[in-house]
Design a protein around this motif. Structure first.
Motif, PDB file in Angstrom:
ATOM      1  N   ASN A  74     -10.055   3.373  -0.580  1.00 16.98           N
ATOM      2  CA  ASN A  74     -10.439   2.429  -1.622  1.00 16.98           C
ATOM      3  C   ASN A  74     -10.578   3.136  -2.970  1.00 16.98           C
ATOM      4  OD1 ASN A  74     -11.271  -0.164  -2.580  1.00 16.98           O
ATOM      5  ND2 ASN A  74     -13.389   0.530  -2.514  1.00 16.98           N
ATOM      6  N   LEU A  75     -11.091   4.347  -2.949  1.00 12.54           N
ATOM      7  CA  LEU A  75     -11.219   5.126  -4.183  1.00 12.54           C
ATOM      8  C   LEU A  75      -9.851   5.367  -4.812  1.00 12.54           C
ATOM      9  CD1 LEU A  75     -13.236   6.787  -5.964  1.00 12.54           C
ATOM     10  CD2 LEU A  75     -12.625   8.761  -4.548  1.00 12.54           C
ATOM     11  N   LEU A  76      -8.870   5.658  -3.969  1.00 11.20           N
ATOM     12  CA  LEU A  76      -7.525   5.958  -4.464  1.00 11.20           C
ATOM     13  C   LEU A  76      -6.766   4.700  -4.862  1.00 11.20           C
ATOM     14  CD1 LEU A  76      -5.324   8.171  -4.864  1.00 11.20           C
ATOM     15  CD2 LEU A  76      -4.619   7.709  -2.501  1.00 11.20           C
ATOM     16  N   VAL A  77      -6.764   3.703  -4.000  1.00  7.87           N
ATOM     17  CA  VAL A  77      -5.952   2.499  -4.227  1.00  7.87           C
ATOM     18  C   VAL A  77      -6.696   1.480  -5.087  1.00  7.87           C
ATOM     19  CG1 VAL A  77      -4.689   0.616  -3.110  1.00  7.87           C
ATOM     20  CG2 VAL A  77      -4.803   2.872  -2.017  1.00  7.87           C
ATOM     21  N   GLY A  78      -7.953   1.205  -4.740  1.00  4.24           N
ATOM     22  CA  GLY A  78      -8.684   0.163  -5.432  1.00  4.24           C
ATOM     23  C   GLY A  78      -9.206   0.555  -6.798  1.00  4.24           C
ATOM     24  N   HIS A  79      -9.585   1.826  -6.966  1.00  6.69           N
ATOM     25  CA  HIS A  79     -10.201   2.251  -8.213  1.00  6.69           C
ATOM     26  C   HIS A  79      -9.278   3.094  -9.094  1.00  6.69           C
ATOM     27  CE1 HIS A  79     -14.206   0.722  -7.243  1.00  6.69           C
ATOM     28  NE2 HIS A  79     -14.009   1.157  -6.015  1.00  6.69           N
ATOM     29  N   ALA A  80      -8.363   3.825  -8.491  1.00  3.57           N
ATOM     30  CA  ALA A  80      -7.446   4.654  -9.283  1.00  3.57           C
ATOM     31  C   ALA A  80      -6.075   4.014  -9.450  1.00  3.57           C
ATOM     32  CB  ALA A  80      -7.294   6.037  -8.663  1.00  3.57           C
ATOM     33  N   GLY A  81      -5.795   2.942  -8.690  1.00  2.88           N
ATOM     34  CA  GLY A  81      -4.526   2.242  -8.841  1.00  2.88           C
ATOM     35  C   GLY A  81      -3.334   2.954  -8.258  1.00  2.88           C
ATOM     36  N   GLN A  82      -3.564   3.973  -7.395  1.00  2.00           N
ATOM     37  CA  GLN A  82      -2.474   4.664  -6.722  1.00  2.00           C
ATOM     38  C   GLN A  82      -2.249   4.022  -5.355  1.00  2.00           C
ATOM     39  OE1 GLN A  82      -1.008   7.154  -8.758  1.00  2.00           O
ATOM     40  NE2 GLN A  82      -2.502   6.138 -10.072  1.00  2.00           N
ATOM     41  N   ILE A  83      -1.243   4.491  -4.642  1.00  2.00           N
ATOM     42  CA  ILE A  83      -0.973   3.955  -3.310  1.00  2.00           C
ATOM     43  C   ILE A  83      -0.716   5.104  -2.354  1.00  2.00           C
ATOM     44  CG2 ILE A  83       1.519   3.700  -3.685  1.00  2.00           C
ATOM     45  CD1 ILE A  83       1.306   1.112  -1.965  1.00  2.00           C
ATOM     46  N   SER A  84      -1.149   4.927  -1.125  1.00  2.00           N
ATOM     47  CA  SER A  84      -0.958   5.973  -0.121  1.00  2.00           C
ATOM     48  C   SER A  84      -0.650   5.336   1.224  1.00  2.00           C
ATOM     49  CB  SER A  84      -2.212   6.849  -0.017  1.00  2.00           C
ATOM     50  OG  SER A  84      -2.080   7.766   1.044  1.00  2.00           O
ATOM     51  N   THR A 271      -2.331   0.828   9.250  1.00  2.00           N
ATOM     52  CA  THR A 271      -3.490   0.015   9.629  1.00  2.00           C
ATOM     53  C   THR A 271      -4.642   0.225   8.664  1.00  2.00           C
ATOM     54  OG1 THR A 271      -2.849   0.141  11.962  1.00  2.00           O
ATOM     55  CG2 THR A 271      -5.117  -0.493  11.482  1.00  2.00           C
ATOM     56  N   LEU A 272      -4.870   1.465   8.231  1.00  2.00           N
ATOM     57  CA  LEU A 272      -5.937   1.738   7.270  1.00  2.00           C
ATOM     58  C   LEU A 272      -5.667   1.048   5.930  1.00  2.00           C
ATOM     59  CD1 LEU A 272      -6.652   5.526   7.949  1.00  2.00           C
ATOM     60  CD2 LEU A 272      -8.084   3.575   8.582  1.00  2.00           C
ATOM     61  N   LEU A 273      -4.408   1.093   5.488  1.00  2.00           N
ATOM     62  CA  LEU A 273      -4.071   0.428   4.229  1.00  2.00           C
ATOM     63  C   LEU A 273      -4.272  -1.081   4.351  1.00  2.00           C
ATOM     64  CD1 LEU A 273      -3.012   0.688   1.350  1.00  2.00           C
ATOM     65  CD2 LEU A 273      -0.683   0.486   2.256  1.00  2.00           C
ATOM     66  N   ALA A 274      -3.859  -1.654   5.477  1.00  2.00           N
ATOM     67  CA  ALA A 274      -4.079  -3.091   5.697  1.00  2.00           C
ATOM     68  C   ALA A 274      -5.574  -3.396   5.733  1.00  2.00           C
ATOM     69  CB  ALA A 274      -3.416  -3.525   6.996  1.00  2.00           C
ATOM     70  N   GLY A 275      -6.343  -2.500   6.321  1.00  2.00           N
ATOM     71  CA  GLY A 275      -7.777  -2.711   6.433  1.00  2.00           C
ATOM     72  C   GLY A 275      -8.470  -2.776   5.084  1.00  2.00           C
ATOM     73  N   ILE A 276      -8.097  -1.883   4.159  1.00  2.00           N
ATOM     74  CA  ILE A 276      -8.786  -1.884   2.860  1.00  2.00           C
ATOM     75  C   ILE A 276      -8.327  -3.057   1.993  1.00  2.00           C
ATOM     76  CG2 ILE A 276      -7.154  -0.354   1.666  1.00  2.00           C
ATOM     77  CD1 ILE A 276     -10.993  -0.611   1.295  1.00  2.00           C
ATOM     78  N   VAL A 277      -7.071  -3.480   2.143  1.00  2.00           N
ATOM     79  CA  VAL A 277      -6.603  -4.652   1.396  1.00  2.00           C
ATOM     80  C   VAL A 277      -7.309  -5.911   1.895  1.00  2.00           C
ATOM     81  CG1 VAL A 277      -4.612  -6.110   0.907  1.00  2.00           C
ATOM     82  CG2 VAL A 277      -4.374  -3.628   0.830  1.00  2.00           C
ATOM     83  N   VAL A 278      -7.435  -6.034   3.211  1.00  2.00           N
ATOM     84  CA  VAL A 278      -8.126  -7.199   3.775  1.00  2.00           C
ATOM     85  C   VAL A 278      -9.616  -7.137   3.466  1.00  2.00           C
ATOM     86  CG1 VAL A 278      -8.793  -8.317   5.935  1.00  2.00           C
ATOM     87  CG2 VAL A 278      -6.431  -7.600   5.596  1.00  2.00           C
ATOM     88  N   GLY A 279     -10.202  -5.927   3.557  1.00  2.00           N
ATOM     89  CA  GLY A 279     -11.628  -5.793   3.278  1.00  2.00           C
ATOM     90  C   GLY A 279     -11.973  -6.109   1.845  1.00  2.00           C
ATOM     91  N   GLY A 282     -11.443  -2.231  -4.489  1.00  2.00           N
ATOM     92  CA  GLY A 282     -12.326  -2.074  -5.631  1.00  2.00           C
ATOM     93  C   GLY A 282     -13.759  -2.493  -5.393  1.00  2.00           C
ATOM     94  N   SER A 283     -14.140  -2.711  -4.134  1.00  2.00           N
ATOM     95  CA  SER A 283     -15.504  -3.121  -3.811  1.00  2.00           C
ATOM     96  C   SER A 283     -16.104  -2.140  -2.818  1.00  2.00           C
ATOM     97  CB  SER A 283     -15.498  -4.530  -3.211  1.00  2.00           C
ATOM     98  OG  SER A 283     -16.739  -4.832  -2.620  1.00  2.00           O
ATOM     99  N   LEU A 284     -17.386  -1.811  -2.985  1.00  2.00           N
ATOM    100  CA  LEU A 284     -18.046  -0.917  -2.037  1.00  2.00           C
ATOM    101  C   LEU A 284     -18.258  -1.586  -0.680  1.00  2.00           C
ATOM    102  CD1 LEU A 284     -20.696   0.995  -4.188  1.00  2.00           C
ATOM    103  CD2 LEU A 284     -18.668   1.945  -3.071  1.00  2.00           C
ATOM    104  N   ALA A 285     -18.281  -2.908  -0.665  1.00  2.00           N
ATOM    105  CA  ALA A 285     -18.402  -3.618   0.609  1.00  2.00           C
ATOM    106  C   ALA A 285     -17.068  -3.698   1.335  1.00  2.00           C
ATOM    107  CB  ALA A 285     -18.946  -5.024   0.378  1.00  2.00           C
ATOM    108  N   GLY A 286     -15.967  -3.543   0.597  1.00  2.00           N
ATOM    109  CA  GLY A 286     -14.635  -3.646   1.194  1.00  2.00           C
ATOM    110  C   GLY A 286     -14.386  -2.689   2.342  1.00  2.00           C
ATOM    111  N   PRO A 287     -14.735  -1.387   2.221  1.00  2.00           N
ATOM    112  CA  PRO A 287     -14.502  -0.462   3.339  1.00  2.00           C
ATOM    113  C   PRO A 287     -15.236  -0.848   4.617  1.00  2.00           C
ATOM    114  CG  PRO A 287     -14.832   0.764   1.318  1.00  2.00           C
ATOM    115  CD  PRO A 287     -15.128  -0.673   0.998  1.00  2.00           C
ATOM    116  N   LEU A 288     -16.468  -1.346   4.491  1.00  2.00           N
ATOM    117  CA  LEU A 288     -17.210  -1.740   5.685  1.00  2.00           C
ATOM    118  C   LEU A 288     -16.571  -2.953   6.353  1.00  2.00           C
ATOM    119  CD1 LEU A 288     -19.628  -1.292   7.508  1.00  2.00           C
ATOM    120  CD2 LEU A 288     -20.986  -2.706   5.965  1.00  2.00           C
ATOM    121  N   LEU A 289     -16.194  -3.942   5.550  1.00  2.00           N
ATOM    122  CA  LEU A 289     -15.514  -5.120   6.110  1.00  2.00           C
ATOM    123  C   LEU A 289     -14.147  -4.745   6.661  1.00  2.00           C
ATOM    124  CD1 LEU A 289     -16.472  -7.683   3.315  1.00  2.00           C
ATOM    125  CD2 LEU A 289     -17.425  -7.528   5.622  1.00  2.00           C
TER     126      LEU A 289
END
Length: 346
Positions: A74-84, A271-279, A282-289
């Protein structure tokens, strides 16, 4: 109409004591809803392992492990705008780093966590340097290549990694003074790591580094004009992201007690990338969800259709994104705002 009645026409009715108390309560909840939600969540998290069977405690432990890994992504994709598409590789570095230290050097379990996180940080820094010159699909392909060549690399160095057979390890035993069972002890270790990493990420995002990352994400040209060093902060985002993934991989090894190359295939990264997009990006609650999604949705897909769990998994992702384009965290925030508006009107 009498004079007395005419004087009262149009005047608002004074709020009663009950209405005043209710308004004060709503204002207090609104002002501190974030802290109240975190406190309630921690209380529930500490209560659950004493009420659930060991298997369900294990599942919640894995949710915390995935949440730490998704925090980095989330730090990389959601806050820095990069993709991995290679985040699973950094997860594997932490897992194998811990496994090798325990298996070869008989290192204490807790001592392996900072070393594994530091190794992942260094690897993320090394890969981040050339990656900062790439954008979009090119960056996605480079990060995907990391995940692709990792599995055969792990199998090749059999004397160190155990090859295709992997490494089997002992799990950290709970101290006698705690009175906890093994599954409960592992859960609280994962919870402690998750709390520390979430606090670290929160502090990082509220600092100058976090503001610089947001500027890079929103408009690189404008950020550069304002004096933000693009290459430095992009590389740092990769390194921090890898560090969180490495920490998650270390805890994963404690919990599972076994590592093998096939556990860290490209599927894990996707799966991890799908998880953070669904969660929720850019939100701290996103990784937990997202951790809940990564842990439970594949098993639900398997139960729905054993012949085609991948199809069910994909359809569930599409359904969630259709209902909540901003992710589950965005949906929860929208529901919370609607609830507070209703309470104010009431």
């Amino acid at each position: 109409m009498t004079a007395e009645k005419s004087e009262t026409v149009g005047k608002p009715v004074a709020a009663g004591p009950a209405a005043g108390r209710r308004g004060a309560l709503v204002r207090a909840v609104t002002a501190h809803r974030g802290r109240l939600a975190v406190a309630a969540l921690l209380a529930v998290a500490c209560y659950l392992p004493f009420q659930l069977v060991p298997f369900h405690v294990f599942q919640l432990t894995m949710v915390l492990v995935y949440a730490v890994a998704l925090l980095g992504l989330n730090l990389l994709v959601g806050h820095a705008g990069q993709i991995s598409l290679g985040h699973g590789a950094f997860f594997a570095v932490g897992a194998y780093g811990t496994a090798i230290m325990i298996d070869r050097w008989d290192a204490p379990h807790l001592a392996t966590l900072p070393v594994a996180a530091a190794a992942a940080f260094a690897l993320g820094l090394a890969f981040g340097l050339p990656a900062v010159r790439l954008h979009g699909l090119y960056l996605a392909l480079v990060t995907l290549a990391i995940a692709v060549f990792l599995v055969p690399l792990l199998k090749r160095f059999e004397s160190v990694t155990g090859g295709s057979m992997g490494l089997t390890l002992g799990k950290p035993a709970p101290p006698a003074w705690t009175g906890l069972a093994e599954d409960q002890w592992l859960y609280f270790l994962a919870l402690a790591v998750a709390v520390v990493t979430f606090l670290l990420a929160r502090g990082l995002l509220r600092s100058r580094v976090g503001r610089a990352l947001h500027a890079v994400r929103d408009d690189e040209a404008a950020a550069e004009v304002m004096g933000v060093r693009l290459s430095f902060h992009k590389t740092l985002a990769f390194a921090w992201s890898a560090m969180f993934a490495g920490a998650a991989g270390s805890v994963y090894t404690w919990v599972i007690g076994f590592v093998s190359p096939d556990s860290f295939s490209v599927t894990l990264s996707i799966t991890l990338l799908a998880g953070i997009v669904v969660g929720g990006l850019g939100s701290l609650a996103g990784p937990l969800l997202g951790g809940l999604f990564v842990m439970f949705v594949p098993s639900i897909s398997q139960d729905v259709n054993e012949a085609a769990p991948g199809v069910v998994f994909g359809l569930l992702i599409i359904a969630v994104m259709y209902v909540a384009p901003a992710g589950l965290a965005g949906l929860a925030a929208r529901l919370a705002r609607s609830t507070m508006r209703i309470l104010r009107k009431g």
